[in-house]
Write a protein that holds these residues in place. Structure first.
Motif, mmCIF file in Angstrom:
data_model
loop_
_atom_site.group_PDB
_atom_site.id
_atom_site.type_symbol
_atom_site.label_atom_id
_atom_site.label_comp_id
_atom_site.label_asym_id
_atom_site.label_seq_id
_atom_site.Cartn_x
_atom_site.Cartn_y
_atom_site.Cartn_z
ATOM 1 N N PRO A 51 -14.297 80.061 -16.457
ATOM 2 C CA PRO A 51 -14.424 80.517 -17.852
ATOM 3 C C PRO A 51 -14.596 82.034 -17.924
ATOM 4 O O PRO A 51 -15.409 82.602 -17.195
ATOM 5 N N ALA A 52 -13.803 82.684 -18.788
ATOM 6 C CA ALA A 52 -13.934 84.121 -19.032
ATOM 7 C C ALA A 52 -14.714 84.342 -20.327
ATOM 8 O O ALA A 52 -15.089 83.391 -21.022
ATOM 9 N N PHE A 53 -14.967 85.603 -20.659
ATOM 10 C CA PHE A 53 -15.731 85.941 -21.870
ATOM 11 C C PHE A 53 -15.109 87.164 -22.525
ATOM 12 O O PHE A 53 -14.698 88.107 -21.847
ATOM 13 N N ILE A 54 -15.001 87.126 -23.852
ATOM 14 C CA ILE A 54 -14.505 88.284 -24.602
ATOM 15 C C ILE A 54 -15.516 88.616 -25.690
ATOM 16 O O ILE A 54 -15.940 87.725 -26.441
ATOM 17 N N THR A 55 -15.913 89.871 -25.785
ATOM 18 C CA THR A 55 -16.834 90.257 -26.859
ATOM 19 C C THR A 55 -16.556 91.668 -27.357
ATOM 20 O O THR A 55 -16.123 92.531 -26.591
ATOM 21 N N PHE A 56 -16.748 91.850 -28.650
ATOM 22 C CA PHE A 56 -16.710 93.184 -29.252
ATOM 23 C C PHE A 56 -18.064 93.371 -29.913
ATOM 24 O O PHE A 56 -18.334 92.798 -30.963
ATOM 25 N N ASN A 57 -18.929 94.125 -29.271
ATOM 26 C CA ASN A 57 -20.286 94.279 -29.780
ATOM 27 C C ASN A 57 -20.371 95.372 -30.823
ATOM 28 O O ASN A 57 -19.567 96.291 -30.838
ATOM 29 N N SER A 58 -21.378 95.257 -31.667
ATOM 30 C CA SER A 58 -21.735 96.354 -32.556
ATOM 31 C C SER A 58 -22.429 97.410 -31.712
ATOM 32 O O SER A 58 -23.114 97.097 -30.741
ATOM 33 N N PRO A 59 -22.258 98.701 -32.055
ATOM 34 C CA PRO A 59 -23.003 99.732 -31.303
ATOM 35 C C PRO A 59 -24.505 99.659 -31.572
ATOM 36 O O PRO A 59 -25.284 100.292 -30.873
ATOM 37 N N TYR A 60 -24.928 98.899 -32.600
ATOM 38 C CA TYR A 60 -26.347 98.778 -32.912
ATOM 39 C C TYR A 60 -26.898 97.535 -32.248
ATOM 40 O O TYR A 60 -26.321 96.462 -32.392
ATOM 41 N N GLY A 67 2.662 83.852 -13.061
ATOM 42 C CA GLY A 67 2.574 83.717 -14.518
ATOM 43 C C GLY A 67 1.314 83.008 -14.988
ATOM 44 O O GLY A 67 0.965 83.071 -16.169
ATOM 45 N N SER A 68 0.611 82.321 -14.079
ATOM 46 C CA SER A 68 -0.616 81.623 -14.484
ATOM 47 C C SER A 68 -1.752 82.627 -14.661
ATOM 48 O O SER A 68 -1.640 83.787 -14.245
ATOM 49 N N LEU A 69 -2.842 82.185 -15.277
ATOM 50 C CA LEU A 69 -3.970 83.079 -15.548
ATOM 51 C C LEU A 69 -5.095 82.884 -14.541
ATOM 52 O O LEU A 69 -5.253 81.795 -13.985
ATOM 53 N N ALA A 70 -5.890 83.944 -14.352
ATOM 54 C CA ALA A 70 -7.031 83.876 -13.436
ATOM 55 C C ALA A 70 -8.195 83.094 -14.044
ATOM 56 O O ALA A 70 -9.180 82.816 -13.376
ATOM 57 N N PHE A 71 -8.077 82.749 -15.329
ATOM 58 C CA PHE A 71 -9.132 81.931 -15.962
ATOM 59 C C PHE A 71 -8.450 80.790 -16.728
ATOM 60 O O PHE A 71 -7.268 80.877 -17.076
ATOM 61 N N ASP A 72 -9.202 79.724 -16.969
ATOM 62 C CA ASP A 72 -8.627 78.586 -17.692
ATOM 63 C C ASP A 72 -9.456 78.211 -18.926
ATOM 64 O O ASP A 72 -9.241 77.172 -19.545
ATOM 65 N N GLY A 73 -10.402 79.083 -19.258
ATOM 66 C CA GLY A 73 -11.208 78.882 -20.467
ATOM 67 C C GLY A 73 -11.736 80.238 -20.901
ATOM 68 O O GLY A 73 -11.915 81.129 -20.059
ATOM 69 N N ILE A 74 -11.937 80.432 -22.206
ATOM 70 C CA ILE A 74 -12.538 81.686 -22.683
ATOM 71 C C ILE A 74 -13.588 81.370 -23.736
ATOM 72 O O ILE A 74 -13.330 80.612 -24.684
ATOM 73 N N PHE A 75 -14.758 81.938 -23.522
ATOM 74 C CA PHE A 75 -15.789 81.951 -24.554
ATOM 75 C C PHE A 75 -15.623 83.282 -25.274
ATOM 76 O O PHE A 75 -15.628 84.337 -24.631
ATOM 77 N N VAL A 76 -15.409 83.232 -26.609
ATOM 78 C CA VAL A 76 -15.189 84.465 -27.379
ATOM 79 C C VAL A 76 -16.363 84.638 -28.339
ATOM 80 O O VAL A 76 -16.869 83.654 -28.887
ATOM 81 N N ASN A 77 -16.787 85.880 -28.567
ATOM 82 C CA ASN A 77 -18.083 86.107 -29.231
ATOM 83 C C ASN A 77 -18.151 85.714 -30.704
ATOM 84 O O ASN A 77 -19.241 85.555 -31.242
ATOM 85 N N THR A 78 -16.991 85.565 -31.395
ATOM 86 C CA THR A 78 -17.016 85.036 -32.766
ATOM 87 C C THR A 78 -15.817 84.104 -32.960
ATOM 88 O O THR A 78 -14.836 84.178 -32.217
ATOM 89 N N ASP A 79 -15.902 83.254 -33.980
ATOM 90 C CA ASP A 79 -14.773 82.367 -34.290
ATOM 91 C C ASP A 79 -13.544 83.188 -34.678
ATOM 92 O O ASP A 79 -12.416 82.831 -34.347
ATOM 93 N N TYR A 80 -13.777 84.280 -35.402
ATOM 94 C CA TYR A 80 -12.650 85.109 -35.822
ATOM 95 C C TYR A 80 -11.929 85.685 -34.604
ATOM 96 O O TYR A 80 -10.700 85.575 -34.480
ATOM 97 N N ASN A 81 -12.690 86.259 -33.659
ATOM 98 C CA ASN A 81 -12.072 86.806 -32.455
ATOM 99 C C ASN A 81 -11.425 85.696 -31.619
ATOM 100 O O ASN A 81 -10.401 85.915 -30.971
ATOM 101 N N ALA A 82 -12.027 84.500 -31.642
ATOM 102 C CA ALA A 82 -11.455 83.363 -30.908
ATOM 103 C C ALA A 82 -10.124 82.949 -31.527
ATOM 104 O O ALA A 82 -9.162 82.633 -30.823
ATOM 105 N N TYR A 83 -10.066 82.972 -32.844
ATOM 106 C CA TYR A 83 -8.832 82.625 -33.565
ATOM 107 C C TYR A 83 -7.714 83.609 -33.217
ATOM 108 O O TYR A 83 -6.581 83.218 -32.926
ATOM 109 N N ILE A 84 -8.054 84.899 -33.199
ATOM 110 C CA ILE A 84 -7.085 85.943 -32.810
ATOM 111 C C ILE A 84 -6.625 85.711 -31.361
ATOM 112 O O ILE A 84 -5.429 85.792 -31.048
ATOM 113 N N THR A 85 -7.579 85.401 -30.489
ATOM 114 C CA THR A 85 -7.260 85.166 -29.075
ATOM 115 C C THR A 85 -6.308 83.978 -28.915
ATOM 116 O O THR A 85 -5.354 84.026 -28.137
#
Lengths: 333, 333
Positions: free
Chosen positions: A179-188, A237-255
């Motif tokens: 499982p990989a992880f994607i996040t875009f944090n607030s600077p605060y 062509g395959s990926l190094a990960f087979d699952g992604i936890f994304v920090n919001t539903d919106y970012n997950a939808y984009i992903t």
């Protein structure tokens, strides 16, 4: 904010050559350096600036209102939060003043002044600025998620750390090996940052190599995610990960959209879990993606109970509410 | 609404054996029958009910607030409307008090009383009740969509009739031969009812036989739509219509799901157009369905300009803003 030619707080700040926040503090009796106080008071006299007299004469009287500050009411998470805050306030005999701040500090300060001057019963804030220093101690403030410099502000949030762990363990349970992880944090800094801590902790507990994209800017969101995926594509062509936890539903939808455009099948090739629990139209049961859901009605009720609590000294500085997993079509179960 | 053991308006109504609305009218100086007035005043004295004194002493002073009443902030149309109302009010130097009424008349009346007693500058209302009779003439009221008995209430809406015509003509332009219509109306008359008029007018103009489902109850929404589709299925399995204009994006989304479950392809077998222009997550450009879009920011700005207008006598009783078509994947273009 225009007030039909009457001088505004902004005019006072310009005249006194100080920051708007300094003017706000002087008006609300929050200590500032002596020289600043003198400058601001001189500017107030010179411009004949009138502090909102509507409430100045009512110092002893509460207005039965609570102000809620959110970035906007278009994002379904914020809108739903506002909805349940209003319900809980109404149940407790209070009305809600709503500020959609656009994350603009100046607008947040104007609403805080209004709350303070109108003898509002308190403020619940979900902001992307540190407003802690702009609130007099007499005005009860409860923060959702965000950590303010103001040490006496109690904070309410979901248990983001547990949510991060839960996402990884759910992906493993669904058959993922990496499982990989994607996040875009607030600077605060805020509680939401702990989603990453939870991910890293779970990787360590399961002897997994963490693979993540973690940046402070969501500029070029689509490019950043696309580059991250391409970077982890193997020669076959395959990926190094087979699952992604994304920090919001919106970012997950984009992903999900990016992965599908690149020819990957979801959930067959990659499983995705988001965070928030946003449903389509707000009123269906359909999630956009499988998600770690925040308990929005309970979060709202907790914020309201705290802002109206009689003995603020008894409030914990941090209250975390449990999250839960819900299947939304982007995982195997 | 609880007020820590203090008697409420509801207690007064119970004591006086009159409706809550009658108590509200007496308090706000709206004429009622003499015997009712006497009963209510006696009950107020007996219970020692205190009209909100916060504002009673401030009759000459405006509060710089406007109250917005919407059914809820979870539905993305209402949430977005609230967002743009707040922005337009702030631009004009006003704060927004938000009521999510749940379409409950009693809650709407409590907020109207609060607005009236706190010298609110006005009320913008999107309700499913006729609140016209509960607003004193001194309190500016602007209605979104709904027709109130109160004759002096200006109304703002999208041009729903033109939208109905536009939907039919777009379906024809996309190759449909027989467009149907599905609507679930509110039992309270409003501008949205004219979507059906527009549909019928366009059918007549193009010599088409109207085919529609039009009911006042959205109970068993899915069953009603399913039955309607089954009823228009021919012996060979094909449908008597090849396009549907549905009265909201939400209902259109439900209709798409039902058709897909029955094995129809969208837009190949049936093309669908909704109404509202709701985007996914509120912040993407992705519509749920092809749609006749309401201009939400302009509608909000118009409501705000009207509620704050100095000379109310110059306001038109009805203002309609133009709608526009946007492709959202459920039509051929």
């Amino acid at each position: 904010m225009k007030r039909q030619n009457a001088p505004t707080m902004k005019d006072v700040a310009r005249e006194a050559k100080v920051a708007l926040g300094t003017v706000s503090k002087v008006i609300n009796g929050i200590p500032v350096g002596e020289e600043y106080r003198v400058k601001v008071e001189a500017a107030i006299r010179k411009l004949n600036y009138e502090v909102n007299t509507y409430a100045r004469g009512l110092k002893m009287q509460k207005s039965n209102t609570v102000t809620l500050i959110i970035p906007d009411a278009v994002n379904p998470f914020y809108a739903s939060f506002a909805h349940y805050i209003e319900s809980a306030l109404y149940e407790a005999g209070h009305f809600m003043v709503l500020c959609c701040s656009g994350a603009i500090l100046e607008k947040e300060i104007e609403y805080l002044n209004m709350a303070s001057q109108n003898q509002s019963d308190g403020v619940i804030a979900l902001t992307y600025n540190d407003i802690g220093g702009h609130v007099p101690e007499s005005l009860p403030l409860v923060s959702f998620d965000r950590i303010y410099s103001n040490a006496f502000t109690p904070r309410v949030a979901s248990d983001n750390f547990a949510g991060g762990v839960m996402a990884v363990e759910k992906l493993l349970e669904c058959g993922c090996a990496h499982p990989a992880f994607i996040t875009f944090n607030s600077p605060y800094p805020g509680e939401a940052d702990k989603r990453k801590d939870g991910y890293l902790h779970a990787c360590s507990a399961h002897n997994l190599e963490p693979v993540y994209l973690s940046t402070l800017s969501d500029a070029n969101l689509v490019c950043q995610i696309t580059d991250f995926i391409r970077h982890h594509r193997r020669a076959d062509g395959s990926l190094a990960f087979d699952g992604i936890f994304v920090n919001t539903d919106y970012n997950a939808y984009i992903t999900c959209n990016i992965l599908r455009e690149m020819g990957f099948r979801i959930p067959d090739d990659v499983q995705i879990i988001g965070f928030d629990g946003i449903t389509k139209f707000g009123i269906t049961k359909d999630l956009y993606v499988s998600s770690i859901c925040q308990p929005i009605p309970e979060l709202a009720r907790t914020c309201v109970n705290m802002v109206l609590a009689k003995d603020k000294g008894l409030l914990p500085s941090l209250t975390l509410l449990p999250v839960s997993y819900r299947y939304g079509g982007t995982t195997r179960k």
